[in-house]
Design an enzyme around this catalytic site. Structure first.
Site, PDB file in Angstrom:
ATOM      1  N   ARG A 194      45.032  31.443  32.901  1.00  0.00           N
ATOM      2  CA  ARG A 194      44.193  31.933  31.809  1.00  0.00           C
ATOM      3  C   ARG A 194      44.813  33.194  31.208  1.00  0.00           C
ATOM      4  O   ARG A 194      45.212  34.103  31.932  1.00  0.00           O
ATOM      5  CB  ARG A 194      42.789  32.222  32.335  1.00  0.00           C
ATOM      6  CG  ARG A 194      41.837  32.830  31.313  1.00  0.00           C
ATOM      7  CD  ARG A 194      40.440  32.886  31.895  1.00  0.00           C
ATOM      8  NE  ARG A 194      39.570  33.793  31.170  1.00  0.00           N
ATOM      9  CZ  ARG A 194      38.297  34.024  31.490  1.00  0.00           C
ATOM     10  NH1 ARG A 194      37.770  33.389  32.533  1.00  0.00           N
ATOM     11  NH2 ARG A 194      37.554  34.864  30.791  1.00  0.00           N
ATOM     12  N   TYR A 220      43.384  29.431  44.109  1.00  0.00           N
ATOM     13  CA  TYR A 220      42.999  30.492  43.174  1.00  0.00           C
ATOM     14  C   TYR A 220      43.898  31.705  43.350  1.00  0.00           C
ATOM     15  O   TYR A 220      44.177  32.126  44.481  1.00  0.00           O
ATOM     16  CB  TYR A 220      41.540  30.902  43.425  1.00  0.00           C
ATOM     17  CG  TYR A 220      40.930  31.721  42.323  1.00  0.00           C
ATOM     18  CD1 TYR A 220      40.284  31.125  41.252  1.00  0.00           C
ATOM     19  CD2 TYR A 220      41.008  33.111  42.345  1.00  0.00           C
ATOM     20  CE1 TYR A 220      39.727  31.882  40.231  1.00  0.00           C
ATOM     21  CE2 TYR A 220      40.460  33.878  41.335  1.00  0.00           C
ATOM     22  CZ  TYR A 220      39.814  33.255  40.281  1.00  0.00           C
ATOM     23  OH  TYR A 220      39.275  34.008  39.258  1.00  0.00           O
ATOM     24  N   PHE A 277      42.407  37.423  34.286  1.00  0.00           N
ATOM     25  CA  PHE A 277      43.662  36.880  34.841  1.00  0.00           C
ATOM     26  C   PHE A 277      43.235  35.873  35.901  1.00  0.00           C
ATOM     27  O   PHE A 277      42.544  36.220  36.860  1.00  0.00           O
ATOM     28  CB  PHE A 277      44.511  37.968  35.483  1.00  0.00           C
ATOM     29  CG  PHE A 277      45.760  37.433  36.166  1.00  0.00           C
ATOM     30  CD1 PHE A 277      47.009  37.561  35.569  1.00  0.00           C
ATOM     31  CD2 PHE A 277      45.683  36.801  37.402  1.00  0.00           C
ATOM     32  CE1 PHE A 277      48.156  37.070  36.190  1.00  0.00           C
ATOM     33  CE2 PHE A 277      46.819  36.307  38.033  1.00  0.00           C
ATOM     34  CZ  PHE A 277      48.059  36.436  37.422  1.00  0.00           C
ATOM     35  N   GLU A 278      43.701  34.648  35.733  1.00  0.00           N
ATOM     36  CA  GLU A 278      43.281  33.601  36.649  1.00  0.00           C
ATOM     37  C   GLU A 278      44.351  32.519  36.662  1.00  0.00           C
ATOM     38  O   GLU A 278      44.653  31.933  35.625  1.00  0.00           O
ATOM     39  CB  GLU A 278      41.957  33.024  36.145  1.00  0.00           C
ATOM     40  CG  GLU A 278      41.126  32.306  37.150  1.00  0.00           C
ATOM     41  CD  GLU A 278      39.744  31.968  36.598  1.00  0.00           C
ATOM     42  OE1 GLU A 278      38.746  32.408  37.193  1.00  0.00           O
ATOM     43  OE2 GLU A 278      39.645  31.275  35.564  1.00  0.00           O
ATOM     44  N   ILE A 279      44.958  32.292  37.811  1.00  0.00           N
ATOM     45  CA  ILE A 279      45.812  31.124  38.001  1.00  0.00           C
ATOM     46  C   ILE A 279      45.072  30.231  38.975  1.00  0.00           C
ATOM     47  O   ILE A 279      44.723  30.662  40.083  1.00  0.00           O
ATOM     48  CB  ILE A 279      47.202  31.505  38.542  1.00  0.00           C
ATOM     49  CG1 ILE A 279      47.942  32.388  37.531  1.00  0.00           C
ATOM     50  CG2 ILE A 279      48.022  30.251  38.841  1.00  0.00           C
ATOM     51  CD1 ILE A 279      49.316  32.850  37.986  1.00  0.00           C
TER      52      ILE A 279
END
Length: 379
Positions: A194, A220, A277-279
């Protein structure tokens, strides 16, 4: 007629400049192109009407043959943005391309509740050799559902604004929590990163986080974790506990509950991952466990009667449905989203990162990183 002295000098100077221009036009192609009438007139036209504006065409494939052959995970960047976010997002996109994606060529998926303008599409696609995809969010995913009591929701929003509850008037949390991964443009992917407008990425990234997630069964990834404002989620944990009581079979025993609760689940310590911030692993959000979890929260109405954000919702779900080793702290990715930043520490960051190591949120009093680290006492 004899011109007066000053006028003669002006005319002589103009004739000299015209002669020089003529000579340079004949002898230097670059000068001829840059001073042509068509080039000069283009300066007075809108960029959108200039065909040279489209440095890269909007395309379903890669504009760079090397990138086209690059081995990749089934992953993409996901961007929720409006047309008005164009220039703040171009800052983020330029950073992502410079620091990572020009070497790896991952695609971008842009989502909007209104159609993207041609200008937005052209300028974002021009920033990358990778394909960009532009999707319209279905109205039923974006707008408030019919079964929400609008009078109660309106009163709740007014109360939050009056109490200066942060983002108390905002509405996209339900979409980010339960619907972004259902958009058809994401059907082809297993992982996402994201990106939001106006972020900073401080460090070169020379490995592929998506391939790392794929190889290590990760769910996550985060860079910043902190405490949620209690005024935004007064009944969220009670609803979560009711879900756990209703569906105990969906909760694995070896999960990461200790990150979000200090007493075995009786109370919520308000820790969450900052989801701008999200992987993430899309299989987590598409799972039966998360689908039932989101539907349970959704029916409680807290996205509208309170201000349940996607950050605590995603964080609680990641902790409930993942092992501790499936949640990963990207210590080596320097990141800033106002007002907080993570800056990698130590000699490994020298020459790779440009942030100030002293400006680092990791162990500030409001950070939850120490609770994350406590899940791994042997490290």
């Amino acid at each position: 007629m004899v011109l007066p002295g000053p006028a003669r000098y002006v005319c002589a100077a103009l004739l000299f400049l015209v002669l020089i221009h003529f000579i340079l036009t004949l002898s230097h192609d670059a000068y001829a192109r840059s001073t042509s009438l068509s080039t000069l007139s283009s300066a007075f036209r809108s960029d959108a009407n200039d065909p040279r504006y489209y440095r890269r065409p909007i395309t379903p494939t890669w504009n760079n043959e090397t990138l086209a052959e690059q081995p990749r995970a089934k992953a993409a960047f996901v961007v929720l943005a409006r047309n008005s976010d164009l220039y703040p997002f171009l800052e983020s996109m330029r950073a992502m391309e410079d620091r990572f994606n020009r070497k790896f060529g991952y695609e971008y998926v842009f989502l909007n509740d209104e159609p993207f303008s041609d200008d937005f599409k052209a300028r974002t696609q021009a920033m990358t050799d990778a394909p960009c995809h532009y999707g319209l969010i279905p109205a039923e995913h974006w707008h408030q559902p019919d079964w929400i009591d609008e009078a109660r929701a309106t009163e709740a929003r007014k109360e939050m604004v009056a109490k200066q509850v942060i983002y108390g008037h905002s509405v996209p949390y339900r979409f980010n929590s339960g619907f972004f991964f259902r958009h058809p443009l994401l059907d082809a992917y297993d992982y996402y990163w994201r990106i939001e407008p106006s972020i900073k990425l401080f460090c070169d990234l020379d490995y592929d986080p998506f391939k790392f997630f794929e190889a290590n069964d990760m769910n996550y990834g985060f860079t910043i974790s902190l405490y949620e404002y209690p005024e935004t989620i007064p009944t969220l944990w009670d609803t979560v506990k009711e879900f756990i009581k209703t569906y105990p079979e969906l909760i694995p025993e070896n999960n990461a509950l200790s990150f979000i609760s200090d007493d075995g689940g009786e109370t919520y310590n308000r820790c969450h991952f900052w989801s701008n911030f999200e992987i993430g692993n899309l299989k987590l959000w598409r799972s039966e466990a998360y689908t039932k979890f989101f539907d349970f929260l959704d029916k409680a109405g807290g996205f509208y009667y309170e201000r349940w954000g996607d950050a605590p919702v995603h964080s609680i779900a990641a902790a409930l449905f993942s092992r501790p080793d499936q949640i990963y702290f990207f210590e080596d990715i320097g990141y800033r989203h106002e007002p907080f930043q993570h800056c990698p520490q130590g000699p490994r960051a020298v020459g790779r990162c440009y942030c100030d190591p002293a400006n680092n949120f990791d162990y500030e009093w409001y950070s939850c990183l120490k609770r994350y680290n406590a899940m791994f006492p042997a490290r």
